[in-house]
Design an enzyme around this catalytic site. Structure first.
Site, PDB file in Angstrom:
ATOM      1  N   SER A 141      -5.737  -9.908   5.733  1.00  0.00           N
ATOM      2  CA  SER A 141      -5.123  -9.014   6.197  1.00  0.00           C
ATOM      3  C   SER A 141      -3.492  -8.924   5.914  1.00  0.00           C
ATOM      4  O   SER A 141      -3.404  -9.830   5.153  1.00  0.00           O
ATOM      5  CB  SER A 141      -5.364  -9.427   7.736  1.00  0.00           C
ATOM      6  OG  SER A 141      -4.667  -8.247   8.825  1.00  0.00           O
ATOM      7  N   TYR A 154      -3.147 -13.566  15.573  1.00  0.00           N
ATOM      8  CA  TYR A 154      -4.090 -12.570  14.772  1.00  0.00           C
ATOM      9  C   TYR A 154      -3.951 -13.165  13.404  1.00  0.00           C
ATOM     10  O   TYR A 154      -3.594 -13.361  12.036  1.00  0.00           O
ATOM     11  CB  TYR A 154      -4.101 -11.514  14.888  1.00  0.00           C
ATOM     12  CG  TYR A 154      -4.781 -10.942  13.998  1.00  0.00           C
ATOM     13  CD1 TYR A 154      -6.442 -10.602  13.979  1.00  0.00           C
ATOM     14  CD2 TYR A 154      -4.258  -9.433  13.117  1.00  0.00           C
ATOM     15  CE1 TYR A 154      -7.098 -10.284  13.086  1.00  0.00           C
ATOM     16  CE2 TYR A 154      -4.861  -9.756  12.668  1.00  0.00           C
ATOM     17  CZ  TYR A 154      -6.168  -9.608  12.213  1.00  0.00           C
ATOM     18  OH  TYR A 154      -6.605  -8.517  11.088  1.00  0.00           O
TER      19      TYR A 154
END
Length: 246
Positions: A141, A154
């Protein structure tokens, strides 16, 4: 590599990026192995692929369970003879502020986003090493590059995947002919945002509703680009963002 008739195993294939990628690659002639926990959704996707003339098989798989992953690889090898590419796509994003101590969410992200990727690598490496060819795509990501509010855990999991991918490339590419790519998207219109339960984070993200995000098909195109290169070319990472995202 040319993907025509190549066997490509995709986790998290029941929706979002995984689903779009399966449709894209099957349309290019790959044999796709659809893996997720939802058998009904996978069977529906399989029918859609076959209706378009593609080839697909369904294997239900929880990526947090090493035995499930090994079974998926075995099923693919038994059916098609090999696994040429693994796309470690399954992931979770239940963002929260650390002070709110949503520790169950922390652990679940570590289990799926990091351990799930490692389980896939462990399951597929023996056959790829034996065949001295392969490609592993890890979905990281843009969060691997910078923290954003509520994203501490995350971001940490995605940074781990990015660094793991580079370590894999250095250990596996030259010696065994296994290419490795980290795909690092910004905001994509998928159901990842539906996993967020922290009200403070949800309020913080209200502004994103006015932004034109990427579509899952955009990431599928990036994945296709990475794996369709000749074996002599390794796309180390693809860092891809919505035009409107800062």
């Amino acid at each position: 590599m040319k993907i025509d008739k190549k066997v490509i195993l995709i986790t998290g294939a029941s929706s979002g990026i995984g689903q779009a990628t399966a449709m894209k690659l099957a349309g290019k002639g790959a044999k796709v192995v659809l893996c997720a926990r939802s058998e009904d959704k996978l069977e529906k996707l399989k029918k859609e692929i076959e209706a378009e003339g593609g080839t697909a098989m369904v294997v239900t798989c929880d990526v947090t369970k090493p035995a499930d992953f090994k079974n998926a690889v075995k099923a693919a090898v038994d059916e098609y003879g090999a696994v040429h590419c693994l796309i470690n796509n399954a992931g979770l994003m239940p963002l929260s502020y650390l002070k709110n101590l949503k520790t169950d969410d922390w652990e679940e992200m570590v289990d799926v986003n990091i351990k799930g990727v490692l389980n896939g690598v462990a399951a597929v490496l023996p056959t790829m090493i034996e065949n001295k060819e392969g490609h592993i795509i890890n979905i990281s990501s843009s969060a691997a590059h910078r923290y954003f509010p509520g994203g501490a855990v995350y971001c940490a999991t995605k940074a781990a995947v990015k660094m793991l991918s580079e370590g894999m490339r250095q250990e596996l590419a030259k010696k065994y002919g296994i290419n490795v790519t980290s795909i690092e998207p910004g905001a994509v219109d998928t159901n990842l945002f539906n996993t967020i339960t922290d009200e403070e984070v949800l309020k913080q993200m209200e502004g994103m509703k006015d932004m034109t995000t990427m579509e899952a098909e955009d990431i599928a195109e990036a994945i296709y680009y990475a794996i369709s290169q000749p074996g002599r070319v390794n796309i180390n990472d693809v860092y891809i963002m919505p035009t409107e995202q800062q």
